[in-house]
Design an enzyme around this catalytic site. Structure first.
Site, mmCIF file in Angstrom:
data_model
loop_
_atom_site.group_PDB
_atom_site.id
_atom_site.type_symbol
_atom_site.label_atom_id
_atom_site.label_comp_id
_atom_site.label_asym_id
_atom_site.label_seq_id
_atom_site.Cartn_x
_atom_site.Cartn_y
_atom_site.Cartn_z
ATOM 1 N NE ARG A 121 -4.128 -1.757 2.084
ATOM 2 C CZ ARG A 121 -3.693 -3.326 3.251
ATOM 3 N NH1 ARG A 121 -2.870 -2.557 3.760
ATOM 4 N NH2 ARG A 121 -4.757 -3.844 2.979
ATOM 5 C CE LYS A 143 -3.073 12.645 -14.533
ATOM 6 N NZ LYS A 143 -3.286 13.148 -16.126
ATOM 7 C CD GLU A 185 4.199 14.528 -23.753
ATOM 8 O OE1 GLU A 185 3.623 15.881 -23.176
ATOM 9 O OE2 GLU A 185 3.897 13.757 -23.417
ATOM 10 C CE LYS A 227 3.456 16.269 -15.082
ATOM 11 N NZ LYS A 227 3.668 15.606 -16.457
ATOM 12 C CD GLU A 237 -5.907 15.541 -15.230
ATOM 13 O OE1 GLU A 237 -5.283 14.608 -15.583
ATOM 14 O OE2 GLU A 237 -6.741 14.748 -16.914
ATOM 15 N NE ARG A 241 -0.837 15.712 -12.818
ATOM 16 C CZ ARG A 241 -0.416 14.966 -12.553
ATOM 17 N NH1 ARG A 241 -0.417 15.538 -11.042
ATOM 18 N NH2 ARG A 241 -0.407 14.208 -13.535
ATOM 19 C CG ASN A 245 -3.549 14.524 -20.390
ATOM 20 O OD1 ASN A 245 -3.068 14.579 -20.613
ATOM 21 N ND2 ASN A 245 -4.692 15.026 -19.003
ATOM 22 C CG HIS A 248 -1.626 13.826 -24.068
ATOM 23 N ND1 HIS A 248 -1.195 14.629 -24.206
ATOM 24 C CD2 HIS A 248 -0.378 13.160 -23.335
ATOM 25 C CE1 HIS A 248 0.046 14.693 -23.870
ATOM 26 N NE2 HIS A 248 0.618 13.720 -23.265
ATOM 27 C CG HIS A 252 -3.821 8.946 -24.677
ATOM 28 N ND1 HIS A 252 -4.151 9.187 -24.446
ATOM 29 C CD2 HIS A 252 -2.559 8.912 -24.276
ATOM 30 C CE1 HIS A 252 -3.920 9.639 -23.027
ATOM 31 N NE2 HIS A 252 -2.628 9.509 -23.015
ATOM 32 C CG HIS A 265 2.918 9.139 -25.243
ATOM 33 N ND1 HIS A 265 1.604 9.386 -25.194
ATOM 34 C CD2 HIS A 265 3.822 10.428 -24.317
ATOM 35 C CE1 HIS A 265 1.209 10.372 -24.395
ATOM 36 N NE2 HIS A 265 2.424 10.853 -23.789
#
Lengths: 360, 360
Positions: A121, A143, A185, A227, A237, A241, A245, A248, A252, A265
């Site tokens: 955990r 992330k 990016e 960032k 997010e 935030r 993206n 993206h 994606h 990517h």
């Protein structure tokens, strides 16, 4: 010479160190969490280049240092690969204080971070990004995730590292295609947040591609600053935030549509930014001259600007799987003006139109 | 008639509702997070009994309600089973607002909670515990996890539910062996936190075993109150929360040593408490009379008090894998006095001695 950018999410705070020679600099490793065991997670490409010096640094600080070497590539960013880390940790008698060190690009960082979030955990981890993409984006902000066959980064956690060491020297060994992917990016931060940075990138793109140290240092530091500011304001997010993206949603879909790993990517994001800018122009946020300007910069960075011909239906169905979608409505990060972005839905017909105009 | 216990971790706050007929009571379902899709996760044993009334309640609040039915049992508490949830969510077009409802015992609650923590990096979930063990322990406090072949609950997250509905009527269908297993976690709260509650349990054990409503209501409410208090003070087990693991270091070793599912978790904890009390007595925290008293109560609850003969070496190696271990040192939750516990190491020789005295 080294820059420090601090990320502060309100309940967690850590430093991003940016500079040459950090992996070999004892000062960069001081003050990390104490433990009996440190585990270096890397991949078959990066481990032979840098694992030895990392192990050497850690050897002076931890009683035991072990290594896990993962297969390389986005196609391996899945649960089975992450389980190699869990198998190793349990076989080595890891405990809740064991520190993981993610040495590699975005895939290694995302998998290792998610493993750190889940193991017992939560155990501490440190990012040692060795690609431009990881240094300017994926290693910063917490992330973490693995892919599911039906969607990229679908299974993951928000989990912050204890430190990020961006050793600029590691960028020297990066293949040109991967370097270009990272530039996507970097470019991203201009349209969404800082047009002066976009001007700077345009003026210094040749120096960046030539990997001139001063240009790299500025690009990485400024990217991390933007960032860090966004993540500090909205770690999970809830709103702001999402602007990170930009490009993206389309990107994606390209990655998932062609199969993860076919396009890098960053390549998908580069092309996705062109499409997102074009969509923004249809909605009046920017003009066509801006779209042409961004397209030219993406192309100069060595990135594709024409999307794969997936067909409109497939595009839409892939984008509906995006994590930003709600109740089946696709939401895009769109430019409200140059240097300003927000997340909004767009009419399917307009999206299809943009795709058709670009040959998608 | 219904009791409400509030859990407040400082940054999250939610209610545990305890009473009969809650699953069928619209008031118990009011004010849950809004979404287009609600997903009921249950197992092959519980779904036929209660899924229909849950789906009915949710149907008045969510546009779409779907179900996932997992295989039953601790042996299935693994990544593969959790992946059935992810497959379902992606196939059904779930998004970040989709709410998961965990209908079942501890295994269903732990897997569903962990799936909710990871899916798109976190979606809301609600606990609908249908076993005594889940109502008094596992559904409260946000510990979620799956097992790894090398250790129980090794992969997981701290992730709080939005609400817990403990419908006491569901305990009527619980097989006696599972009911006894739940009593172990009820009994646990006495030695670690509240000797008056231990007195009450001793006085009302027959009423509990007969599942008299008033006795059940008190046992569940008081257990939840103690757990909520401990979790509110230490959500992520930095210290105090570990006392809730009284009996669990020995217990987890029994479960792993015999293979998950051979003994029920509560059975292993019942026996583990006897061993932990005996170890505490050797260290002077309680006297032998206390150990005899606790042993008698555990036996009366229908739980095993004699550990399996795993052999000293195997016991120690299994316990060294426990999440509370540090640098290979096993740490036990020990009684400092009746009603007071803390986490500490104990000499291997003393542990072995206790095991030998009990035939382990």
């Amino acid at each position: 010479m080294r820059d420090i950018v601090t990320v502060d999410t309100g309940h967690e705070r850590y430093d991003i160190l940016v500079g040459p020679g950090l992996l070999a600099d004892p000062a960069a490793w001081a003050g990390l969490p104490k433990a009996a065991l440190a585990v270096v997670v890397s991949n078959t490409t990066v481990a032979p280049l840098y694992a030895q010096q990392v192990v050497q640094q850690l050897g002076t600080r931890y009683a035991r240092v072990t290594q896990v070497t993962l297969p390389d590539g986005e196609a391996h960013k899945d649960w089975a690969t992450m389980n190699l880390i869990f198998d190793h940790l349990l076989a080595e008698g890891a405990d809740r204080k064991t520190v993981l060190f993610a040495l590699g690009g975005g895939v290694v960082g995302d998998i290792t971070g998610f493993a750190a979030a889940c193991f017992m955990r939560g155990v501490p981890f440190v990012q040692l990004p060795t690609t431009l993409l990881a240094q300017v984006d994926s290693s910063v902000g917490g992330k973490t995730a693995v892919n599911h066959p039906l969607g990229k980064n679908m299974i993951g956690a928000f989990y912050q590292p204890r430190r990020v060491l961006c050793d600029l020297d590691t960028l020297a060994t990066l293949p040109p295609r991967e370097f270009s992917a990272g530039l996507a990016e970097v470019i991203k931060y201009g349209p969404i947040a800082d047009m002066a940075f976009l001007d700077w990138i345009e003026a210094h793109l040749d120096a960046l591609v030539a990997r001139e140290p001063a240009a790299l240092a500025h690009a990485v530091r400024r990217s991390c600053e933007i960032k860090a500011q966004v993540v500090g304001a909205d770690e999970k997010e809830a709103g702001l935030r999402a602007i990170l993206n930009f490009g993206h949603t389309f990107g994606h879909a390209i990655e998932a549509g062609l199969g993860f790993g076919e396009w890098l990517h960053g390549e998908a994001v580069g092309c996705g930014m062109v499409l997102a800018a074009a969509l923004s122009a249809r909605l009046g946020g920017v003009d066509e001259a801006f779209v042409r300007r961004l397209t030219a910069l993406v192309r100069r960075a060595g990135l594709p600007v024409q999307p794969p011909a997936l067909g409109a239906e497939r595009w839409l169905s892939l984008m509906r799987m995006d994590k930003k979608s709600e109740a089946g409505e696709i939401r895009f990060v769109l430019l409200d003006a140059p240097g300003k972005a927000s997340m909004r839905p767009a009419p399917d017909a307009l999206v299809t139109d943009v795709l058709r105009a670009h040959g998608g």
